[in-house]
Design an enzyme around this catalytic site. Sequence first.
Site, mmCIF file in Angstrom:
data_model
loop_
_atom_site.group_PDB
_atom_site.id
_atom_site.type_symbol
_atom_site.label_atom_id
_atom_site.label_comp_id
_atom_site.label_asym_id
_atom_site.label_seq_id
_atom_site.Cartn_x
_atom_site.Cartn_y
_atom_site.Cartn_z
ATOM 1 N N ARG A 80 -0.540 2.588 17.975
ATOM 2 C CA ARG A 80 0.411 2.293 16.888
ATOM 3 C C ARG A 80 0.541 3.483 15.939
ATOM 4 O O ARG A 80 1.582 4.119 15.847
ATOM 5 C CB ARG A 80 -0.050 1.032 16.137
ATOM 6 N N ASP A 81 -0.545 3.839 15.252
ATOM 7 C CA ASP A 81 -0.450 4.890 14.229
ATOM 8 C C ASP A 81 -0.150 6.236 14.893
ATOM 9 O O ASP A 81 0.541 7.085 14.330
ATOM 10 C CB ASP A 81 -1.788 4.972 13.453
ATOM 11 N N HIS B 243 -9.854 3.803 6.768
ATOM 12 C CA HIS B 243 -8.835 4.336 7.685
ATOM 13 C C HIS B 243 -8.533 5.765 7.244
ATOM 14 O O HIS B 243 -7.764 5.978 6.315
ATOM 15 C CB HIS B 243 -7.610 3.412 7.562
ATOM 16 N N CYS C 66 1.836 9.362 9.408
ATOM 17 C CA CYS C 66 2.756 8.363 8.874
ATOM 18 C C CYS C 66 4.091 9.056 8.662
ATOM 19 O O CYS C 66 4.186 10.002 7.878
ATOM 20 C CB CYS C 66 2.242 7.778 7.547
ATOM 21 N N ASN D 24 -4.950 10.611 12.759
ATOM 22 C CA ASN D 24 -6.135 9.872 12.286
ATOM 23 C C ASN D 24 -7.384 10.620 12.726
ATOM 24 O O ASN D 24 -7.351 11.452 13.626
ATOM 25 C CB ASN D 24 -6.170 8.499 12.944
HETATM 26 P P1 HMG Z 1 15.075 -2.433 5.084
HETATM 27 O O1 HMG Z 1 16.008 -1.493 5.798
HETATM 28 O O2 HMG Z 1 14.758 -2.151 3.672
HETATM 29 O O3 HMG Z 1 15.672 -3.863 4.986
HETATM 30 O O4 HMG Z 1 13.739 -2.482 5.949
HETATM 31 P P2 HMG Z 1 15.921 -5.175 5.755
HETATM 32 O O5 HMG Z 1 14.735 -6.066 5.608
HETATM 33 O O6 HMG Z 1 17.196 -5.657 5.195
HETATM 34 O O7 HMG Z 1 16.155 -4.830 7.290
HETATM 35 C C1 HMG Z 1 17.094 -3.884 7.771
HETATM 36 C C2 HMG Z 1 17.299 -4.094 9.272
HETATM 37 O O8 HMG Z 1 16.053 -4.094 9.957
HETATM 38 C C3 HMG Z 1 17.948 -5.435 9.601
HETATM 39 O O9 HMG Z 1 18.680 -5.247 10.796
HETATM 40 C C4 HMG Z 1 16.753 -6.315 9.885
HETATM 41 O O10 HMG Z 1 17.053 -7.392 10.724
HETATM 42 C C5 HMG Z 1 15.843 -5.351 10.607
HETATM 43 P P3 HMG Z 1 20.287 -5.030 10.785
HETATM 44 O O11 HMG Z 1 20.804 -6.281 10.147
HETATM 45 O O12 HMG Z 1 20.531 -3.811 9.966
HETATM 46 O O13 HMG Z 1 20.611 -4.867 12.226
HETATM 47 N N1 HMG Z 1 14.433 -5.725 10.474
HETATM 48 C C6 HMG Z 1 13.589 -5.810 11.510
HETATM 49 N N2 HMG Z 1 13.749 -5.588 12.838
HETATM 50 C C7 HMG Z 1 12.678 -5.768 13.614
HETATM 51 N N3 HMG Z 1 11.455 -6.133 13.137
HETATM 52 C C8 HMG Z 1 11.267 -6.363 11.843
HETATM 53 C C9 HMG Z 1 12.368 -6.196 10.962
HETATM 54 N N4 HMG Z 1 12.495 -6.317 9.628
HETATM 55 C C10 HMG Z 1 13.781 -6.036 9.348
HETATM 56 N N5 HMG Z 1 10.056 -6.716 11.404
HETATM 57 C C11 HMG Z 1 11.451 -2.748 6.545
HETATM 58 C C12 HMG Z 1 12.503 -2.971 5.477
HETATM 59 C C13 HMG Z 1 10.106 -3.144 5.967
HETATM 60 C C14 HMG Z 1 11.766 -3.630 7.744
HETATM 61 C C15 HMG Z 1 11.476 -1.256 6.967
HETATM 62 O O14 HMG Z 1 11.334 -0.480 5.832
HETATM 63 C C16 HMG Z 1 10.415 -0.886 7.957
HETATM 64 O O15 HMG Z 1 10.435 -1.354 9.100
HETATM 65 N N6 HMG Z 1 9.451 -0.036 7.546
HETATM 66 C C17 HMG Z 1 8.322 0.300 8.387
HETATM 67 C C18 HMG Z 1 7.862 1.685 8.159
HETATM 68 C C19 HMG Z 1 6.650 1.943 9.020
HETATM 69 O O16 HMG Z 1 6.443 1.331 10.064
HETATM 70 N N7 HMG Z 1 5.819 2.914 8.559
HETATM 71 C C20 HMG Z 1 4.639 3.300 9.279
HETATM 72 C C21 HMG Z 1 3.566 2.252 9.307
HETATM 73 S S1 HMG Z 1 2.561 2.239 7.846
HETATM 74 C C22 HMG Z 1 1.344 3.428 8.155
HETATM 75 O O17 HMG Z 1 1.422 4.162 9.113
HETATM 76 C C23 HMG Z 1 0.144 3.481 7.249
HETATM 77 C C24 HMG Z 1 -1.131 2.905 7.869
HETATM 78 O O18 HMG Z 1 -1.468 3.584 9.076
HETATM 79 C C25 HMG Z 1 -2.308 3.016 6.886
HETATM 80 C C26 HMG Z 1 -2.432 4.412 6.260
HETATM 81 O O19 HMG Z 1 -2.604 5.398 6.993
HETATM 82 O O20 HMG Z 1 -2.336 4.451 5.051
HETATM 83 C C27 HMG Z 1 -0.959 1.409 8.226
HETATM 84 MG MG MG Z 2 -2.490 5.508 9.151
#
Ligand code: HMG
Ligand code: MG
Length: 303
Positions: A15-16, A207, A240, A249
């Site tokens: 995933r990450d 993490h 990220c 990581n």
């Molecule tokens: P948004 O664009 O603000 O708004 O996304 P929305 O909720 O209105 O959704 C927009 C579109 O996405 C819509 O589709 C939704 O249906 C769809 P459209 O109508 O335009 O066709 N949608 C989805 N589709 C599939 N699965 C879903 C989903 N939700 C909405 N679950 C949202 C807001 C949160 C969805 C977006 O900002 C997003 O997906 N962000 C994720 C970013 C991400 O994955 N970042 C990396 C992971 S975090 C990380 O790596 C840190 C970590 O490792 C810890 C660390 O290191 O600190 C965990």
């Molecule tokens: Mg991470």
Amino acid sequence: MNFPNEVTVVEVGPRDGLQNESKHVETADKIRMIEALGKTGLKRIEVTSFVSPKWIPQLADGLDVINGLHLPDDVRMLALVPNLKGLESAQKGHLKEVAFFLSATESHSKKNINKSVDEAVTTLKEVATVAKSAGLKLRCYVSVVFVCPYEGKVAPAQVAKVVSQLLAIGVDEISLGDTIGAATPLDVKNVVSLLSKEVGVNNLALHFHDTRGTALANVLAGLDLGVSTFDSSIGGLGGCPYAPGAAGNLATEDLVYMLNGMGIKTGIDLEKLVDAGELVQNLLGKKLPGRYLQAALAARSKV
Ligand code: HMG
Ligand code: MG
């Protein structure tokens, strides 16, 4: 020093790691990667995320990956979900654990999920209600716990404020993220010793990203405070996409090598991790940054 006897390693590479790769990885290759990891003795593997495919196209095939996997029964898969829509997809994959994520700072929160921290907490409440009634374990990551790429150093009290809301919601485990790999052992000590009073060290995970080479030193600081769950990724894959400068990581093999040397049990076979790391290098067509991996592969090529 008062280290735990056993440590749980949560493998987050599929995933990450893969969320950050520009090279397209076929679903079948993701499955090969995860199955290789499943043979190493790892008991928890974060296999994908169910976020918006517009934000993270790399993991848009999450359900196909899960449906194609054959893992030993004692390996627990988890997937990252940002909202109820993501949770519904995870439920289609019959997962037993999901991981929500939010940030300790407003700027990272906005960039990563397009929500304020309060809005993310509200979404978590919805996710937790459904997840709990479905009997799912719920992990929650807090990102940018030590340093934020947009706001700089983060005050431990600011993290504690977010964490107390997670506790009130009843998450099972909180993973503290050094998202851009900028923490030092003193930062870890300050944050973990503050939080562990409230959270209980058994419900905390750490993490670390290894951008500045401090990840293992930070693990040692965490171990010394009694933390016994650490996230890492095979070969040090990762980052990220919404945190500029975030590198991979901490590499799983580097972590396991150190823990083995300290007599701390993980149940993980280092040689099989190297096999998995070599496979991932071949799938991605590039060298991974993990140091133990490179040393072991160099030694193997001389035999
Ligand atoms: P948004 O664009 O603000 O708004 O996304 P929305 O909720 O209105 O959704 C927009 C579109 O996405 C819509 O589709 C939704 O249906 C769809 P459209 O109508 O335009 O066709 N949608 C989805 N589709 C599939 N699965 C879903 C989903 N939700 C909405 N679950 C949202 C807001 C949160 C969805 C977006 O900002 C997003 O997906 N962000 C994720 C970013 C991400 O994955 N970042 C990396 C992971 S975090 C990380 O790596 C840190 C970590 O490792 C810890 C660390 O290191 O600190 C965990
Ligand atoms: Mg991470």
